[in-house]
Design a protein around this motif. Sequence first.
Motif, PDB file in Angstrom:
ATOM      1  N   VAL A  30       6.189  23.672 -26.083  1.00 36.77           N
ATOM      2  CA  VAL A  30       7.469  24.186 -25.584  1.00 36.77           C
ATOM      3  C   VAL A  30       8.340  23.135 -24.909  1.00 36.77           C
ATOM      4  O   VAL A  30       9.497  23.381 -24.620  1.00 36.77           O
ATOM      5  CB  VAL A  30       7.252  25.364 -24.595  1.00 36.77           C
ATOM      6  CG1 VAL A  30       6.588  26.517 -25.297  1.00 36.77           C
ATOM      7  CG2 VAL A  30       6.445  24.903 -23.406  1.00 36.77           C
ATOM      8  N   LEU A  33      11.170  21.142 -20.513  1.00 40.48           N
ATOM      9  CA  LEU A  33      12.074  22.052 -19.826  1.00 40.48           C
ATOM     10  C   LEU A  33      11.365  23.360 -19.482  1.00 40.48           C
ATOM     11  O   LEU A  33      11.613  23.957 -18.435  1.00 40.48           O
ATOM     12  CB  LEU A  33      13.291  22.350 -20.726  1.00 40.48           C
ATOM     13  CG  LEU A  33      14.458  23.014 -19.997  1.00 40.48           C
ATOM     14  CD1 LEU A  33      14.997  22.098 -18.906  1.00 40.48           C
ATOM     15  CD2 LEU A  33      15.558  23.381 -20.969  1.00 40.48           C
ATOM     16  N   ALA A  34      10.496  23.786 -20.392  1.00 40.60           N
ATOM     17  CA  ALA A  34       9.834  25.073 -20.172  1.00 40.60           C
ATOM     18  C   ALA A  34       8.582  24.909 -19.325  1.00 40.60           C
ATOM     19  O   ALA A  34       8.273  25.756 -18.504  1.00 40.60           O
ATOM     20  CB  ALA A  34       9.478  25.705 -21.506  1.00 40.60           C
ATOM     21  N   LEU A  35       7.858  23.822 -19.561  1.00 32.95           N
ATOM     22  CA  LEU A  35       6.557  23.700 -18.908  1.00 32.95           C
ATOM     23  C   LEU A  35       6.243  22.220 -18.702  1.00 32.95           C
ATOM     24  O   LEU A  35       6.118  21.472 -19.654  1.00 32.95           O
ATOM     25  CB  LEU A  35       5.485  24.348 -19.796  1.00 32.95           C
ATOM     26  CG  LEU A  35       4.139  24.623 -19.156  1.00 32.95           C
ATOM     27  CD1 LEU A  35       4.281  25.771 -18.168  1.00 32.95           C
ATOM     28  CD2 LEU A  35       3.130  25.002 -20.217  1.00 32.95           C
ATOM     29  N   MET A 217      11.255  23.510 -13.250  1.00 35.82           N
ATOM     30  CA  MET A 217       9.869  23.862 -13.585  1.00 35.82           C
ATOM     31  C   MET A 217       8.870  22.971 -12.870  1.00 35.82           C
ATOM     32  O   MET A 217       7.801  23.426 -12.482  1.00 35.82           O
ATOM     33  CB  MET A 217       9.624  23.766 -15.097  1.00 35.82           C
ATOM     34  CG  MET A 217      10.068  24.963 -15.922  1.00 35.82           C
ATOM     35  SD  MET A 217       9.680  26.575 -15.238  1.00 35.82           S
ATOM     36  CE  MET A 217       7.952  26.717 -15.576  1.00 35.82           C
TER      37      MET A 217
END
Lengths: 253, 253, 268
Positions: A30, A33-35, A217
């Motif tokens: 992902v 940015l997501a994780l 995040m």
Amino acid sequence: MTPRAVRSGVDGLLLAVVLAVIWEALHLVVGDLALTSPWQTALAAAALLRSPDFWPHAAETGGAVLRAYVLAVGLGLPVGVLLGAHRLSGEVAEPVLVALYSIPKIALYPVILLLFGIGMAAKVAFGTIHGVVPVAIFAMNAVRAIDPIHLRTARVLRLPPIALTRSILLPAAVPGIVTGLRVGFALTLVGTLMGEMFAAQRGVGYVLMQAMGVHDMKTILSVTLILVAVAVAVSVAMLRVDRRLHHGATPAA
Amino acid sequence: MSRAGWIRLGAIGALVAAVEALCRAGIVSPLRLLPPSAMVLGLGPLLTSATMLAQVARTLADVGIALALAVMVGFVVGAVLSALPRVRAVVEPLLVSYYAVPVFVFYPFFIVVLGLNRYPRIAIGFLLAVVAMIVSTLNGFDRVPPVLLKTARVLRLSRVETVRRVILPHAVLYVSTGLKLAVAYAFIGVIAAEFIMSGDGIGYEIAFAFNNFDNRTLYPLILLVLLVSSSLTLALHAWERRYVARQTTQEAR
Amino acid sequence: MRQPHAVLEGVTRVYPGTGDRPPLRALGPIDLTLAHGEFFAVVGPSGCGKSTLLELVAGLQTPTDGRVVFEGTPVRGQVPDGVGVVFQQDASFPWATVHDNVAFGLRQRGTPAVEVARRVQSALSLMGLAGFASAYPAQLSGGMRQRMCIARTLVLEPRLILLDEPFGALDQQTRLLMGDELLKLWRTTGATVLLITHALDEAAVLADRIGVMSARPGRLLDVIETHWPKDRDSRLLERPELAGITARLWAHLRRESMAALAPGGATP
């Protein structure tokens, strides 16, 4: 170390490794940015722990959680024990407690804020309402579940009430009570955190909320990592006590 | 209604009456707490407003989906884990400490991965509820008495038949506890997610009303949430007492 | 002469050791022959392996040494067709009604529904549970649950019936009456019965032959023949010969039980 302790240590390590691998895999899928990656998160967490800005927040939250937990136990335990000991009261109260347990306490958040105003009092109140119900429910069930045969044995031995409580009632009920204390702590922690997320200028929950607002995040995950580490450490310690008290039976989650 | 039921009704009634009196007398300001009568009356316009009803429906739908997923996945995972004791031993600490993790912090992660829609909320509700289901399923499978398994062998049931006709029905009896918790947690997860960071659903409406100092909408909304979640849980509780209770002995429960 | 119904030849059972415990010789060596249609009781001190013996005959356990033969075929880890077992513990299925519990095995075999209903009804009446068909086991007393389990076993018309202290939880009077019922069923079905019991008078009244087991590891010390007529019931208690039989049983068992209870003895 006993073979069992070694095995559970290895199991724990294995679990940590597997989780880290899954985390890394998800991160690769992902993106940053997501994780954030596990390694970056660990570094960020270490940086937080070294940063002088973090500790005032941690102290604030720690203080709030402690106060909330003491209140939750101080209210929940005696109430639970009494409800367990007095059958009619227990019968009256049980559905109420079950209903209270299932209510999304966050819906009560505005009420708490309106009643207590912004600040430590509201946080503590919020944490308390999360923890008090499971503590009470588990204590009630633990006392209720005491086999009547134990009470009859006590009468045959002609035990006075204090001795009865100390040497029979409490040992019989303590395992269940401790489970409630353990669950109550986890819920108080989460409750206090949630309480800090709004209308607060300090505390780990506040930091989290800020980070969530801007999709940071890395901060979210590093703070969560620290939180989880603390919560799990406390939980495992309490679990050990729980297990020993249950003499090998599987404790409830 | 039983004697306990009347006492309960009386106690709750007295409490509500006391709060009502405090509010009407002006001891508690309406800026802080709306009188219970006003809360109830406020439900009327809420439930007749099309937009509100749509929000309620949206929340209930999300809860329903999260719950259904949690029950199915939780049961399957629990069943699989009970068949693989080594894996289970490794995973167990995770299950037991799970509720110490503030699951709502993963909301931004889900938004990035799933989009700015209902799925992150459902994901949070699912994550909260699924572990309760796994744990109670494990409990259900654990508790199959060896004598029933021996009986299955005496009746010459194949492995598949044994699972289908003996182990599964037995496990299902004990799953009702997990079901109750799953319902509660699905609710809590979805509404918390709505409250914290959403543009939809009852949780959002509560936050909106709160931020706009709109007590007249806020309190009836909160009451609605309390009523819905309590009645669901209590309905399950009552079902469990009637149907499950007559199939399980006191010791077994 | 007809072939024996079941044979145990040099059967021993050793439980393998785990990390903490050494291997445990629970039973044997045992040599035993069961004739068709006989009623054989086994008595012995606590921990001597009586239940293990029953499970070996049933095929629920595999002997470490020796072999078990049922109707001419060796028994190997699987319960053969025609064997019924009534356990000591409550084996009722809590999620099913009494009727469905008793019907379980029949439905399993694909017996037509009409036949199932008839046979279940008859079995329930026989065991005095006719009015409880739609109740759940949890709503019954322990004794009634046990009777239901017996009904569930009998309705399948097994040729060999194994009972592991089935009346252990019942009071003496009920036991005697249940014993009479068991004898009646035995006569009607013509099945071979192996009964494990700790009650000496029960063994003495019910059985054609009684095997006396030693303390662990259990071996057969003696097999006592009662020479009772087939048409018997608990009124045998009036007979003077009964005292002689129980006296002989106790002479063995007193010694063995004391050995089992002694420090370092075999009692679990």
